[in-house]
Design a protein around this motif. Structure first.
Motif, mmCIF file in Angstrom:
data_model
loop_
_atom_site.group_PDB
_atom_site.id
_atom_site.type_symbol
_atom_site.label_atom_id
_atom_site.label_comp_id
_atom_site.label_asym_id
_atom_site.label_seq_id
_atom_site.Cartn_x
_atom_site.Cartn_y
_atom_site.Cartn_z
ATOM 1 N N LEU A 442 44.173 75.774 12.089
ATOM 2 C CA LEU A 442 43.048 75.935 10.909
ATOM 3 C C LEU A 442 43.405 76.812 9.937
ATOM 4 N N ALA A 443 44.150 77.944 10.290
ATOM 5 C CA ALA A 443 44.628 79.023 9.301
ATOM 6 C C ALA A 443 45.462 78.222 8.203
ATOM 7 N N ASP A 444 46.558 77.448 8.897
ATOM 8 C CA ASP A 444 47.177 76.767 7.813
ATOM 9 C C ASP A 444 46.497 75.816 6.801
ATOM 10 N N VAL A 445 45.533 75.161 7.301
ATOM 11 C CA VAL A 445 44.850 74.118 6.663
ATOM 12 C C VAL A 445 44.009 74.961 5.466
ATOM 13 N N VAL A 446 43.223 76.052 5.837
ATOM 14 C CA VAL A 446 42.447 77.143 4.849
ATOM 15 C C VAL A 446 43.250 77.682 3.805
ATOM 16 N N TYR A 447 44.603 77.953 4.365
ATOM 17 C CA TYR A 447 45.469 78.699 3.473
ATOM 18 C C TYR A 447 45.994 77.761 2.223
ATOM 19 N N HIS A 448 46.412 76.542 2.823
ATOM 20 C CA HIS A 448 47.161 75.625 1.729
ATOM 21 C C HIS A 448 45.920 74.975 0.738
ATOM 22 N N THR A 449 44.822 74.687 1.537
ATOM 23 C CA THR A 449 43.605 74.312 0.788
ATOM 24 C C THR A 449 43.150 75.189 -0.118
ATOM 25 N N ALA A 450 42.824 76.385 -0.057
ATOM 26 C CA ALA A 450 42.502 77.447 -0.985
ATOM 27 C C ALA A 450 43.400 77.857 -1.890
ATOM 28 N N THR A 451 44.891 77.606 -1.803
ATOM 29 C CA THR A 451 45.671 78.247 -2.702
ATOM 30 C C THR A 451 46.106 76.983 -3.622
ATOM 31 N N SER A 452 45.909 76.002 -3.155
ATOM 32 C CA SER A 452 46.282 74.693 -4.154
ATOM 33 C C SER A 452 45.149 74.261 -5.113
ATOM 34 N N ARG A 453 44.012 75.034 -4.973
ATOM 35 C CA ARG A 453 43.058 74.372 -5.855
ATOM 36 C C ARG A 453 43.408 75.244 -7.109
ATOM 37 N N PRO A 454 43.110 74.479 -8.236
ATOM 38 C CA PRO A 454 43.198 75.159 -9.740
ATOM 39 C C PRO A 454 41.984 75.646 -9.902
ATOM 40 N N GLY A 455 41.899 76.481 -11.184
ATOM 41 C CA GLY A 455 40.670 76.938 -11.563
ATOM 42 C C GLY A 455 40.453 78.294 -11.164
ATOM 43 N N ARG A 456 39.142 78.734 -10.808
ATOM 44 C CA ARG A 456 38.643 79.974 -10.351
ATOM 45 C C ARG A 456 39.576 80.575 -9.290
ATOM 46 N N PRO A 457 39.775 81.789 -9.423
ATOM 47 C CA PRO A 457 40.794 82.640 -8.206
ATOM 48 C C PRO A 457 39.842 82.628 -6.795
ATOM 49 N N VAL A 458 40.704 82.645 -5.830
ATOM 50 C CA VAL A 458 40.070 82.444 -4.598
ATOM 51 C C VAL A 458 40.492 83.904 -3.706
ATOM 52 N N GLU A 459 39.639 84.834 -3.368
ATOM 53 C CA GLU A 459 39.995 85.847 -2.377
ATOM 54 C C GLU A 459 40.095 85.460 -0.884
ATOM 55 N N LEU A 460 41.404 85.513 -0.380
ATOM 56 C CA LEU A 460 41.532 84.671 0.627
ATOM 57 C C LEU A 460 41.887 85.672 1.981
ATOM 58 N N THR A 461 41.302 85.866 3.141
ATOM 59 C CA THR A 461 41.532 86.307 4.374
ATOM 60 C C THR A 461 41.752 85.396 5.616
ATOM 61 N N VAL A 462 42.926 85.356 6.103
ATOM 62 C CA VAL A 462 43.031 84.369 6.931
ATOM 63 C C VAL A 462 44.042 85.143 7.958
ATOM 64 N N PRO A 463 43.959 84.593 9.393
ATOM 65 C CA PRO A 463 44.958 85.055 10.310
ATOM 66 C C PRO A 463 46.227 84.215 10.328
ATOM 67 N N ASP A 464 47.350 84.388 11.223
ATOM 68 C CA ASP A 464 48.356 83.716 11.136
ATOM 69 C C ASP A 464 48.351 82.553 11.698
ATOM 70 N N THR A 465 47.450 82.528 12.810
ATOM 71 C CA THR A 465 47.312 81.039 13.661
ATOM 72 C C THR A 465 45.657 81.159 14.071
ATOM 73 N N LEU A 466 45.075 79.967 14.012
ATOM 74 C CA LEU A 466 43.658 79.772 14.657
ATOM 75 C C LEU A 466 43.774 78.266 15.001
ATOM 76 N N TRP A 467 43.883 77.953 16.474
ATOM 77 C CA TRP A 467 44.118 76.493 16.659
ATOM 78 C C TRP A 467 42.641 76.152 16.864
ATOM 79 N N VAL A 468 42.328 74.579 16.402
ATOM 80 C CA VAL A 468 41.089 73.935 16.844
ATOM 81 C C VAL A 468 41.636 72.490 17.082
ATOM 82 N N GLN A 469 40.801 71.645 17.682
ATOM 83 C CA GLN A 469 40.929 70.309 17.648
ATOM 84 C C GLN A 469 40.010 69.620 16.463
#
Length: 717
Positions: A442-469
């Motif tokens: 889930l950490a990769d999903v959140v990182y790539h989704t938040a950083t790939s959005r144009p427009g207003r900046p996002v202050e992002l705090t995520v760990p290296d890994t966090l696994w979900v189904q």
């Protein structure tokens, strides 16, 4: 014996009287509820039909607005085109063109260049020029005594000048929709515009049009809100049962009323006789109790057998008795049995009606799903050439129009998101939304989704890994919807925090925007619900994003909630998903290797979409041929066997599935790609079954088109 007889008579007769009254009361209440539900279903169906009629008029005006004459500022030629359009629409009285200041430039009922007339509904014209989107005005009676309502759309010419294009439509067009409905013969159907005036009425149309509804119906609509049922008194003073709904996208209201049945003279007389019979029985028992005690004792056995038969639902036959009270009781038992049988028949009939209504409801749901699928297709079709044109300008590195392209791409993405939200809500309400669950970081999903959005900046705090189904695309959709919500209502940077909380992954999206009060917090995840906004609707949207978020999170076995300290304090949305054990990292996907110089056939009945797609492929170095019908495509394939065929599904002479089979029969085994506005799971599966190598949903991105002509065999998504 006398006292016992009187007491026994009272005890025997009272339950029967109460049972009869209770049965009549219960049956009447049940019938009233069923009638209210049926009327509300008719009102909802008619509201959808009226919306479709208004949307059709708006679409006709929008098509007229795309005329090259208005784009070039040639108002004289555009006047002739508009006048021809009015002749083609029997219910259209006129087409009016006004400038950005509300001044009439021409009216098709007057010669071109004639003196400007009076605007009958100036308020809706001012609103159109302010919000610059299609709307429907108030039904009014014009200076010439004709009743009509305006449908208005904004247009701009090539010089950027703003105009207001208006179709003046007779209420007969809406009355026709009413007459096509299969409503009860004694019902009264009223269509009321957003300003509270009657547009169409199934009875006394000429007398009631452009007037306000009766006080009873107006009060019911004020008290019930969006939709409801209740008792009213119509303009003629008759008691009615009414149902209304104002779920129309244009703010119109549909009301259905039927005469309210009253207690008839026969029923009233029967109830009176029933009561008098009970009283007479009690008096007779008191008078002759001592004389008839012996006979009554012998007759009780007969009455007992009759009561037992009544309880078992069998035919009741009580032996004749010379004692009046016993005979009356016997006849009362027989009458109760007959009444019970009638109630059973009525209950069976009502149950059958309920089953029929449920079947009709399921049919209406199916029609709704089919409508949304067609809507998604029709909206995506015009998006395809727009996106392709923007991609072409990007490929040509046209720096002069970079700002305009950015604005257009942002708005196209917004419209595409609205279409996707509508289709997602349809899948949710019909229980057809399915997830592709698999272990993911889930950490990769959140990182790539938040950083790939144009427009207003996002202050992002995520760990290296966090696994979900979870389903990666759906979880990215959840975060995108929350970020979009924060951008619309926030002011500064959006804060995104992902962390582990025990056995739960906790994702928080916070903003410092307008915040929410308790009432909004309680309803923020409801479909189509939005915070109260000004008429301009600065924030936009359909009120579906958060409802879709909640459903996707619940399908993942998680939960979502919102928090705010009040208006002006910002908002925080929290998503919790169950964690799983850490997984081995997935191998990186091999990039698709595109090959230049391929022979490509593009088949699409949308000329603009086909042309822009072909130009993009030619920019990639491919040789492209274009066809707009299946027959033309087969003729080209017979002469020049393409290596790749990109086919639209909705062709005028043959659908894309049949065309794919015909191309396969010609030989050569070309790579077949479906490029269509139909993007539901069933459409993808059908394309795979028809032999397509790849299914793309309009509008296609540059990466999609590169995959379409790639050498490697693509897997259906």
């Amino acid at each position: 014996m006398r006292r016992l007889l009187v007491l026994l008579s009272g005890i025997s007769l009272l339950p029967l009287a109460l049972l009869g009254l209770w049965s009549v009361h219960t049956a009447s209440q049940y019938q009233q509820r069923e009638q209210d539900r049926a009327m509300l279903d008719v009102a909802r169906a008619l509201s959808s039909a009226v919306d479709a009629e208004l949307d059709g008029s708006i679409a006709t005006l929008a098509s007229l607005a795309r005329s090259p004459a208005i784009g070039a500022g040639d108002l004289r030629s555009f006047y002739d085109i508009a006048r021809d359009q009015v002749k083609a629409q029997p219910e259209w009285l006129a087409i009016i063109l006004a400038d950005a200041k509300g001044n009439i430039l021409f009216r098709t009922t007057d010669p071109y260049g004639a003196a400007a007339g009076h605007i009958t509904d100036p308020e809706s014209l001012r609103q159109l020029l302010a919000v610059q989107r299609p709307l429907v005005g108030q039904v009014t009676r014009g200076q010439r005594g004709r009743v009509a309502f305006p449908v208005r759309v904004p247009i701009r010419d090539e010089a950027g000048r703003l105009y207001a294009l208006t179709a003046v439509i007779k209420p007969d067009r809406i009355l026709g929709v009413v007459k096509r409905q299969q409503a009860p013969a004694d019902s009264i159907i009223s269509i009321i515009d957003a300003f509270g005036s009657i547009v169409a009425r199934s009875k006394e149309q000429d007398k009631r049009v452009a007037t306000a509804p009766g006080p009873g119906l107006a009060k019911l609509m004020r008290d019930k809100g969006v939709e409801g049922t209740g008792d009213t008194v119509n303009l003629d003073g008759a008691s009615m049962s009414s149902a209304f709904t104002r779920i129309s996208r244009h703010g119109w209201t549909v009301a259905v009323s039927v005469p309210k049945p009253a207690i008839g003279p026969v029923s009233l007389k029967g109830i009176t006789l029933y009561g008098w019979g009970l009283a007479a029985s009690l008096l007779a028992c008191i008078g002759i109790a001592s004389l008839l005690s012996t006979r009554i004792a012998r007759s009780f056995a007969n009455l007992e057998r009759g009561a037992a038969a009544l309880g078992a639902g069998k035919q009741v036959e009580v032996a004749p008795s010379r004692i009046r009270e016993v005979a009356l009781m016997g006849r009362a038992l027989e009458a109760a049995a007959a009444q019970h049988a009638r109630h059973e028949q009525e209950r069976s009939r009502l149950l059958a009606s309920l089953e029929e209504a449920l079947s009709a409801s399921r049919g209406a749901s199916l029609v709704k799903d089919e409508f949304l699928a067609v809507l998604g297709h029709e909206l995506r079709n015009p998006l395809s050439p727009i996106v392709a044109s923007l991609d072409l300008m990007d490929l040509r590195a046209d720096g002069a129009s970079l700002r305009e392209r950015t604005i257009m791409r942002r708005q196209v993405n917004h419209l595409k998101r609205l279409v996707d939200d509508l289709l997602d809500v349809s899948r949710i309400t019909s229980g057809k939304m399915q997830l592709d669950l698999r272990p993911l970081n889930l950490a990769d999903v959140v990182y790539h989704t938040a950083t790939s959005r144009p427009g207003r900046p996002v202050e992002l705090t995520v760990p290296d890994t966090l696994w979900v189904q979870g389903d990666e695309s759906r979880l990215a959709q959840v975060l995108n919807n929350l970020l979009s919500n924060a951008e619309r209502f926030g002011e500064g940077a959006t804060r995104v925090v992902l962390r582990a909380d025990g056995h739960t992954a906790r994702l928080e999206v916070s903003d410092d925007g307008i915040g929410m009060g308790p009432e909004l917090l309680a309803r923020v995840f409801e479909p189509f619900y939005q915070a109260p906004q000004q008429v301009a609707r600065i924030t936009g949207g359909l009120g579906l994003g958060l409802a879709i978020v909640r459903k996707i999170v619940e399908l993942h076995g998680g939960r979502v909630w919102a928090h705010s300290d009040g208006p002006g304090t910002g908002s925080r949305f929290v998503v919790e998903l169950p964690l799983i054990d850490a997984q081995a990292p997935l191998p990186a996907a091999e990039p698709v290797q595109a090959t230049s110089g391929r022979q490509v056939l593009v088949v699409d009945d949308n000329v603009d979409a086909a042309a822009t797609t072909a130009q993009i492929l030619e920019q990639f170095g491919h040789t492209v041929q274009v066809a707009h019908t299946a027959a033309a495509a087969l003729a080209l394939c017979a002469r020049h066997r393409p290596e790749v065929a990109i086919l639209d599904i909705g062709l005028p002479d043959m659908d894309g599935y049949a065309l794919a089979a015909a191309i396969r029969r010609l030989g050569g085994a070309p790579r077949l790609v479906a490029l269509t506005g139909y993007g539901q799971k069933a459409d993808v599966e059908r394309a795979a079954g028809a032999g397509f190598d790849l299914h793309l949903t309009k509008p296609a991105s540059l990466e999609d088109l590169e995959r379409a002509v790639a050498d490697s065999t693509a897997v259906m998504p």
